[in-house]
Design a protein around this motif. Sequence first.
Motif, PDB file in Angstrom:
ATOM      1  N   VAL A 135       0.913  -1.052  -0.020  1.00 53.54           N
ATOM      2  CA  VAL A 135       0.014   0.020   0.137  1.00 53.54           C
ATOM      3  C   VAL A 135       1.001   1.227  -0.234  1.00 53.54           C
ATOM      4  CG1 VAL A 135      -1.795   1.124   1.354  1.00 53.54           C
ATOM      5  CG2 VAL A 135      -1.803  -1.095   1.163  1.00 53.54           C
ATOM      6  N   ALA A 136       1.914   1.201   0.564  1.00 47.36           N
ATOM      7  CA  ALA A 136       2.857   2.304   0.646  1.00 47.36           C
ATOM      8  C   ALA A 136       3.365   2.802  -0.672  1.00 47.36           C
ATOM      9  CB  ALA A 136       4.127   2.191   1.767  1.00 47.36           C
ATOM     10  N   PHE A 137       3.790   1.595  -1.350  1.00 48.52           N
ATOM     11  CA  PHE A 137       4.526   1.858  -2.596  1.00 48.52           C
ATOM     12  C   PHE A 137       3.438   2.429  -3.402  1.00 48.52           C
ATOM     13  CE2 PHE A 137       8.305   0.529  -0.900  1.00 48.52           C
ATOM     14  CZ  PHE A 137       9.683   0.830  -1.677  1.00 48.52           C
ATOM     15  N   ARG A 138       2.199   1.808  -3.524  1.00 49.92           N
ATOM     16  CA  ARG A 138       1.300   2.286  -4.620  1.00 49.92           C
ATOM     17  C   ARG A 138       0.735   3.777  -4.064  1.00 49.92           C
ATOM     18  NH1 ARG A 138      -3.936  -1.321  -5.063  1.00 49.92           N
ATOM     19  NH2 ARG A 138      -4.546   0.286  -6.142  1.00 49.92           N
ATOM     20  N   SER A 139       0.869   4.333  -2.845  1.00 53.58           N
ATOM     21  CA  SER A 139       0.463   5.396  -2.524  1.00 53.58           C
ATOM     22  C   SER A 139       1.635   6.560  -3.207  1.00 53.58           C
ATOM     23  CB  SER A 139       0.306   5.608  -1.138  1.00 53.58           C
ATOM     24  OG  SER A 139       1.543   5.516  -0.302  1.00 53.58           O
ATOM     25  N   LEU A 140       2.830   6.119  -3.140  1.00 52.58           N
ATOM     26  CA  LEU A 140       4.052   6.546  -3.619  1.00 52.58           C
ATOM     27  C   LEU A 140       4.162   6.708  -5.029  1.00 52.58           C
ATOM     28  CD1 LEU A 140       6.584   8.388  -2.832  1.00 52.58           C
ATOM     29  CD2 LEU A 140       7.853   6.056  -2.999  1.00 52.58           C
ATOM     30  N   LEU A 141       3.724   5.586  -5.631  1.00 50.88           N
ATOM     31  CA  LEU A 141       4.015   5.684  -7.246  1.00 50.88           C
ATOM     32  C   LEU A 141       2.670   5.780  -8.016  1.00 50.88           C
ATOM     33  CD1 LEU A 141       6.322   2.531  -7.036  1.00 50.88           C
ATOM     34  CD2 LEU A 141       6.984   4.846  -7.443  1.00 50.88           C
ATOM     35  N   ALA A 142       1.547   5.677  -7.500  1.00 52.69           N
ATOM     36  CA  ALA A 142       0.473   5.882  -8.300  1.00 52.69           C
ATOM     37  C   ALA A 142       0.411   7.408  -8.832  1.00 52.69           C
ATOM     38  CB  ALA A 142      -0.837   5.885  -7.455  1.00 52.69           C
ATOM     39  N   PRO A 143      -0.584   7.604  -9.768  1.00 54.77           N
ATOM     40  CA  PRO A 143      -0.479   8.986 -10.396  1.00 54.77           C
ATOM     41  C   PRO A 143      -1.391  10.047  -9.016  1.00 54.77           C
ATOM     42  CG  PRO A 143      -1.503   7.483 -11.869  1.00 54.77           C
ATOM     43  CD  PRO A 143      -1.234   6.730 -10.608  1.00 54.77           C
ATOM     44  N   GLY A 148       4.791   9.756  -8.839  1.00 58.73           N
ATOM     45  CA  GLY A 148       3.715   9.384  -9.801  1.00 58.73           C
ATOM     46  C   GLY A 148       4.384   9.668 -11.253  1.00 58.73           C
ATOM     47  N   PHE A 149       5.130  10.757 -11.329  1.00 62.03           N
ATOM     48  CA  PHE A 149       5.521  11.044 -12.486  1.00 62.03           C
ATOM     49  C   PHE A 149       6.619  10.069 -13.273  1.00 62.03           C
ATOM     50  CE2 PHE A 149       8.631  12.635  -9.406  1.00 62.03           C
ATOM     51  CZ  PHE A 149       9.922  12.358  -9.917  1.00 62.03           C
ATOM     52  N   LEU A 150       7.112   9.271 -12.461  1.00 63.84           N
ATOM     53  CA  LEU A 150       8.134   8.088 -13.063  1.00 63.84           C
ATOM     54  C   LEU A 150       7.337   7.113 -13.760  1.00 63.84           C
ATOM     55  CD1 LEU A 150      10.339   7.538  -9.850  1.00 63.84           C
ATOM     56  CD2 LEU A 150      10.809   9.123 -12.070  1.00 63.84           C
ATOM     57  N   GLY A 151       6.012   7.295 -13.592  1.00 66.90           N
ATOM     58  CA  GLY A 151       5.292   6.164 -14.420  1.00 66.90           C
ATOM     59  C   GLY A 151       5.639   4.660 -13.822  1.00 66.90           C
ATOM     60  N   ALA A 157       9.517  -2.772 -11.975  1.00 70.45           N
ATOM     61  CA  ALA A 157      10.395  -2.164 -11.269  1.00 70.45           C
ATOM     62  C   ALA A 157       9.788  -1.698  -9.839  1.00 70.45           C
ATOM     63  CB  ALA A 157      10.543  -1.128 -12.080  1.00 70.45           C
ATOM     64  N   ALA A 158       8.500  -1.520  -9.637  1.00 72.24           N
ATOM     65  CA  ALA A 158       7.902  -0.886  -8.548  1.00 72.24           C
ATOM     66  C   ALA A 158       7.903  -2.268  -7.412  1.00 72.24           C
ATOM     67  CB  ALA A 158       6.372  -0.886  -8.630  1.00 72.24           C
ATOM     68  N   ILE A 159       7.894  -3.531  -8.184  1.00 77.26           N
ATOM     69  CA  ILE A 159       7.974  -4.607  -7.342  1.00 77.26           C
ATOM     70  C   ILE A 159       9.527  -4.955  -6.335  1.00 77.26           C
ATOM     71  CG2 ILE A 159       7.684  -6.959  -6.841  1.00 77.26           C
ATOM     72  CD1 ILE A 159       5.229  -6.976  -8.926  1.00 77.26           C
ATOM     73  N   VAL A 160      10.344  -4.816  -7.534  1.00 79.05           N
ATOM     74  CA  VAL A 160      11.783  -4.802  -6.935  1.00 79.05           C
ATOM     75  C   VAL A 160      12.018  -3.918  -5.851  1.00 79.05           C
ATOM     76  CG1 VAL A 160      14.160  -4.707  -7.806  1.00 79.05           C
ATOM     77  CG2 VAL A 160      12.295  -6.028  -9.161  1.00 79.05           C
ATOM     78  N   LEU A 161      11.785  -2.708  -6.146  1.00 78.13           N
ATOM     79  CA  LEU A 161      11.829  -1.291  -5.274  1.00 78.13           C
ATOM     80  C   LEU A 161      11.578  -1.813  -4.005  1.00 78.13           C
ATOM     81  CD1 LEU A 161      11.537   1.756  -7.329  1.00 78.13           C
ATOM     82  CD2 LEU A 161      13.702   0.738  -6.496  1.00 78.13           C
ATOM     83  N   ALA A 162      10.003  -2.279  -3.782  1.00 81.53           N
ATOM     84  CA  ALA A 162       9.484  -2.620  -2.530  1.00 81.53           C
ATOM     85  C   ALA A 162      10.217  -3.827  -2.020  1.00 81.53           C
ATOM     86  CB  ALA A 162       7.959  -3.057  -2.767  1.00 81.53           C
ATOM     87  N   VAL A 230       3.347  -8.207  -0.805  1.00 82.71           N
ATOM     88  CA  VAL A 230       3.763  -7.158  -1.713  1.00 82.71           C
ATOM     89  C   VAL A 230       3.626  -7.426  -3.114  1.00 82.71           C
ATOM     90  CG1 VAL A 230       6.111  -6.022  -2.505  1.00 82.71           C
ATOM     91  CG2 VAL A 230       5.788  -6.462  -0.070  1.00 82.71           C
ATOM     92  N   VAL A 231       3.594  -8.449  -3.697  1.00 86.46           N
ATOM     93  CA  VAL A 231       3.486  -8.787  -5.107  1.00 86.46           C
ATOM     94  C   VAL A 231       1.988  -9.007  -5.293  1.00 86.46           C
ATOM     95  CG1 VAL A 231       3.817 -10.598  -6.825  1.00 86.46           C
ATOM     96  CG2 VAL A 231       5.649 -10.051  -5.234  1.00 86.46           C
ATOM     97  N   LEU A 232       1.194  -9.375  -4.443  1.00 87.84           N
ATOM     98  CA  LEU A 232      -0.250  -9.462  -4.784  1.00 87.84           C
ATOM     99  C   LEU A 232      -0.754  -7.989  -4.792  1.00 87.84           C
ATOM    100  CD1 LEU A 232      -2.218 -11.521  -4.913  1.00 87.84           C
ATOM    101  CD2 LEU A 232      -2.736 -11.400  -2.454  1.00 87.84           C
ATOM    102  N   VAL A 233      -0.287  -6.908  -4.006  1.00 87.36           N
ATOM    103  CA  VAL A 233      -0.636  -5.739  -4.108  1.00 87.36           C
ATOM    104  C   VAL A 233      -0.228  -4.756  -5.011  1.00 87.36           C
ATOM    105  CG1 VAL A 233      -0.825  -3.517  -2.607  1.00 87.36           C
ATOM    106  CG2 VAL A 233      -1.382  -5.565  -1.468  1.00 87.36           C
ATOM    107  N   LEU A 234       1.004  -5.273  -5.483  1.00 84.49           N
ATOM    108  CA  LEU A 234       1.692  -4.030  -6.572  1.00 84.49           C
ATOM    109  C   LEU A 234       1.447  -4.889  -8.045  1.00 84.49           C
ATOM    110  CD1 LEU A 234       4.862  -3.004  -4.437  1.00 84.49           C
ATOM    111  CD2 LEU A 234       2.678  -1.699  -5.207  1.00 84.49           C
TER     112      LEU A 234
END
Length: 573
Positions: A135-143, A148-151, A157-162, A230-234
């Motif tokens: 949830v934290a990474f979704r809130s950070l990376l989502a539009p 969010g500007f990183l797309g 990549a979002a999963i690996v970062l998490a 993490v994987v299930l959410v992202l």
Amino acid sequence: MLDAPARTRPRPSGGGAAAARRDAGGFRLGLALATALPLAFLGVFFAWPVASIVGQGLLTDGVLDLSGFGEVFSRSRTWRVVALTLGQATLGTLGAVVMGIPGAYVLYRTRFPGQRFARALVMVPFVMPTVVVGVAFRSLLAPGGALGFLGLDGTFAAIVLALVFFNYGVVVRTVGSTWSHLDERPGEAAQALGASPWRAFRSVTLPALAPAVASAAAVVFLYCAAAFGVVLVLGGRRFGTIETEIYLQTTQFFDLRAAAVLSITQLVVVVSALSLAASARTRNERALRMAAAAEGAVGGAHPWRRGDLPATLATAFVVATLIVLPIAALVVRSLRTPDGWGLRNYAGLAGTGGVLVVPVWEALGNSLRVALDATVIAVVVGAAVAVVLSRRPRRPVGRRALRALDTLFMLPLGVSAVTVGFGFLITLNRPPLDLRSSLILIPIAQAVVAIPLVIRTTLPVLRAIDERVHEAAAVLGASPRQVFRFVDLPVLGRSLGLAVGFAFAISLGEFGATAFLARPDRPTLPVVIFRLIGRPGEENLGMALAASVVLAAVTTGVMALAERLRVRGASEL
């Protein structure tokens, strides 16, 4: 030479000799029980459920049928899932190691104000529930999010970062503990002979750290390969791994054969990673003992100096962007409502309706009660196993037996919690172990997951006890039971604070098995968070964010308290 006092020790005679034999026999009986009872627990509540799930998929009318392997591995989706699992685990491990080594140096090799707080901060992600990390990474990376500007929302990549976020502290703590004991003089001598600081690090320090780095990398690979929440959410189904695929095949497609084949595949990966971890851990413990023998001449950490600036800047950047920013984004997004900024999302946690069968605060209470019960079970079983594993048998067969026992109790770290949870439903549903309606079922499942962490926290402390202390106590006439009571037990007691913290935090955030076992009227907080995420609507998302902040705050508070009780050396996971 150390064996000489033991050979010259006077033997008691008469009744004293008989009492000594009884005492030694009682101690051996205690060790046998400390081995047999945890093994029975592991057999009933781990091996049996997992074997039942595997049997459901690989047995046809009671006859072994391996055609499922050909069927499952003929699917392109299976190979894609396996490739994604190994890919995310490899990249997550590389990222955590590369970023974690400078952090290990700064936090464990130098001294500066606020060091204790910084050490605790980097371990916060590891104890955060995996659902909350997602949830934290979704809130950070989502539009609309800070990045969010990183797309990167919804990408691999979002999963690996998490995963790097989640495991960064493991590398820092494991490598840093070894680094703090290394002798600086060989590196200084290399620089005095003309080597640059980088060359001295590469040719002198890094080889000395290799066992610790390998141990940390093996454990991180295991955590990354078995990541679920993490994987299930992202990632969802698009970037599924073996763990999430087992969940989908079991819950949505009811294909137990495919789930069994994938569980066996995952088990092979886990055993391989555990073997590498055990080998690296043995070398790391040997290096720590050698460093401890010379510690009086080494001096440990040094005050921060200008030459530490590159590592400090790299660590500050990683901590700020990879750790602080996602947590801050989660808190900020939880305060955003359709009507502006405020606490409306938190106020909604007290209500019911829709997904919320019970108020979130009641779900938090359920989580705390379950985690407390799971912690008691995990600490009792894990501490008993750690005591057994800390023995130093002289015969090779004894050493091999202990290594096998160590590997057995590490298996729950990598075997799908979904497999364990579903296995509970199909094995513990009839006498004499009909626990389907029992409130102890979820704590047992969570304890199975937490026991390996209790062992990994307490065992290094027990193994760090100098064997000469045991021999000196024996020379003075102490029986084996007295040696354990007055030497080992106090050390074990001091290390249990951190073990309790880890067990409680991990149990509090466990989701895989709990998702199967939690009753609708008694959900835990991670289950409620996942249900809120899965429902459309800004209000549901806002409450999920607020509930995630609450859960993260509770787990952080638990670990902050446990960190204050941390004993030196209790740093390996």
